[in-house]
Design a protein around this motif. Structure first.
Motif, mmCIF file in Angstrom:
data_model
loop_
_atom_site.group_PDB
_atom_site.id
_atom_site.type_symbol
_atom_site.label_atom_id
_atom_site.label_comp_id
_atom_site.label_asym_id
_atom_site.label_seq_id
_atom_site.Cartn_x
_atom_site.Cartn_y
_atom_site.Cartn_z
ATOM 1 N N THR A 183 0.424 -1.672 -0.128
ATOM 2 C CA THR A 183 0.057 -0.040 0.081
ATOM 3 C C THR A 183 0.630 1.500 -0.038
ATOM 4 N N MET A 184 1.833 1.671 0.855
ATOM 5 C CA MET A 184 3.221 2.432 0.793
ATOM 6 C C MET A 184 3.703 2.579 -0.828
ATOM 7 N N MET A 185 4.043 1.217 -0.868
ATOM 8 C CA MET A 185 4.905 1.754 -2.170
ATOM 9 C C MET A 185 3.588 2.488 -3.144
ATOM 10 N N LYS A 186 2.256 1.962 -3.415
ATOM 11 C CA LYS A 186 1.350 2.373 -4.201
ATOM 12 C C LYS A 186 1.226 3.638 -3.967
ATOM 13 N N GLN A 187 1.147 4.295 -2.911
ATOM 14 C CA GLN A 187 0.712 5.842 -3.025
ATOM 15 C C GLN A 187 2.314 6.449 -3.010
ATOM 16 N N LYS A 188 2.899 5.979 -2.919
ATOM 17 C CA LYS A 188 4.295 6.813 -2.785
ATOM 18 C C LYS A 188 4.219 6.381 -5.346
ATOM 19 N N ILE A 189 4.144 5.336 -5.612
ATOM 20 C CA ILE A 189 4.000 5.426 -6.756
ATOM 21 C C ILE A 189 2.683 6.638 -7.609
ATOM 22 N N LYS A 190 1.786 6.778 -7.460
ATOM 23 C CA LYS A 190 1.202 7.597 -7.679
ATOM 24 C C LYS A 190 1.076 9.384 -6.907
ATOM 25 N N LYS A 191 2.085 9.136 -5.978
ATOM 26 C CA LYS A 191 1.987 10.623 -5.851
ATOM 27 C C LYS A 191 2.875 11.195 -6.607
ATOM 28 N N HIS A 192 4.342 9.931 -7.242
ATOM 29 C CA HIS A 192 5.616 11.139 -7.889
ATOM 30 C C HIS A 192 5.072 10.894 -9.419
ATOM 31 N N LEU A 224 4.714 13.767 -14.545
ATOM 32 C CA LEU A 224 5.000 12.758 -14.706
ATOM 33 C C LEU A 224 6.271 12.207 -14.207
ATOM 34 N N SER A 225 6.221 11.142 -14.156
ATOM 35 C CA SER A 225 7.623 10.274 -14.173
ATOM 36 C C SER A 225 8.483 8.924 -14.767
ATOM 37 N N CYS A 226 8.939 9.084 -15.528
ATOM 38 C CA CYS A 226 9.661 8.292 -16.374
ATOM 39 C C CYS A 226 8.854 6.746 -16.562
#
Lengths: 159, 78
Positions: A89-98, B15-17
């Protein structure tokens, strides 16, 4: 001026965790955007990346000492029930945020870019999966099929 | 240079790479040869990536510039 020959990339995707799912899809979509012809061969745990739902693709903090954690986490704690879901969950939040694309989106882009995605038939039989569990628009094959393309490829990666 | 006549603009902010490159490729496919695409991105990695994209696809990167925390690219479709 003569058009340069189209480059080719052959990828083997052998891992089924969230972190290891990204490199094949990122490199494949980017290579396609550069005009390359791409094939990805999904074998062993990589086969999970071709399932209709990617909800079960997770990341584990266990045996993963390089994973950044908000607080240092002892191995015993990382093995507790629920920790894998929490890390995912934490990783997916990070992925979305960035602004990093979701796996689902990248996979759809692979299909749109005519990237040939091949499911390893041997692994399907080994794990007793059914073809109906996988997305449409993929091929099924074996080592010889992969090597036929890889033999002509400019870049070949095992991930 | 952050201004130039262009035929289409792509907002790749946040957006990122590899998304800025993938969306650039898609946006270029809607243009005719010689038309110019403006891309605005915030991913610092897109500077080198856009150059590599232009080199490999043959669509010239006419101009690139930094404007605050944004990167502005102009690509001409080959």
């Amino acid at each position: 001026m003569e058009e340069p020959r189209q480059k080719k990339m052959a990828v083997i995707a052998s891992k089924g965790t969230l972190d290891m799912a990204y490199p094949p899809f990122i490199l494949a979509t980017t290579a396609a955007a550069l005009g390359w012809e791409v094939q990805i061969f999904f074998t062993f745990y990589g086969l999970q990346l071709l399932r209709k739902s990617l909800k079960k693709i997770k990341i584990s903090p266990l045996a993963n000492p390089a994973m950044p954690m908000p607080v240092p986490m002892p191995v015993l704690l990382a093995s507790m029930p629920g920790m894998q879901s929490m890390a995912t969950t934490m990783m997916k939040q990070k992925i979305k945020k960035h602004g990093v694309a979701s796996l689902e989106d990248l996979r759809t882009m692979c299909l749109e870019a005519d990237i040939k995605m091949i499911a390893c038939q041997m692994t399907i039989d080994l794990f007793e999966f059914k073809q109906s569990e996988f997305i449409e628009g993929i091929d099924y094959g074996g080592a010889a099929m992969f090597l036929e393309f890889a033999g002509e490829a400019d870049v070949t990666l095992f991930i | 240079m952050t201004t130039m006549n262009h035929d289409k603009e792509l907002d790749a902010r946040g957006l990122s790479c590899p998304l800025p490159i993938l969306k650039t490729k898609k946006a270029l496919s809607d243009l005719a040869s010689g038309q110019v695409l403006k891309v605005v991105a915030t991913d610092p990695g897109s500077i080198k990536d856009m150059q590599a994209f232009a080199n490999q696809t043959g669509n010239p990167l006419v101009s690139q510039a930094e404007q605050g925390k944004e990167y502005v690219f102009f690509l001409r479709k080959k």
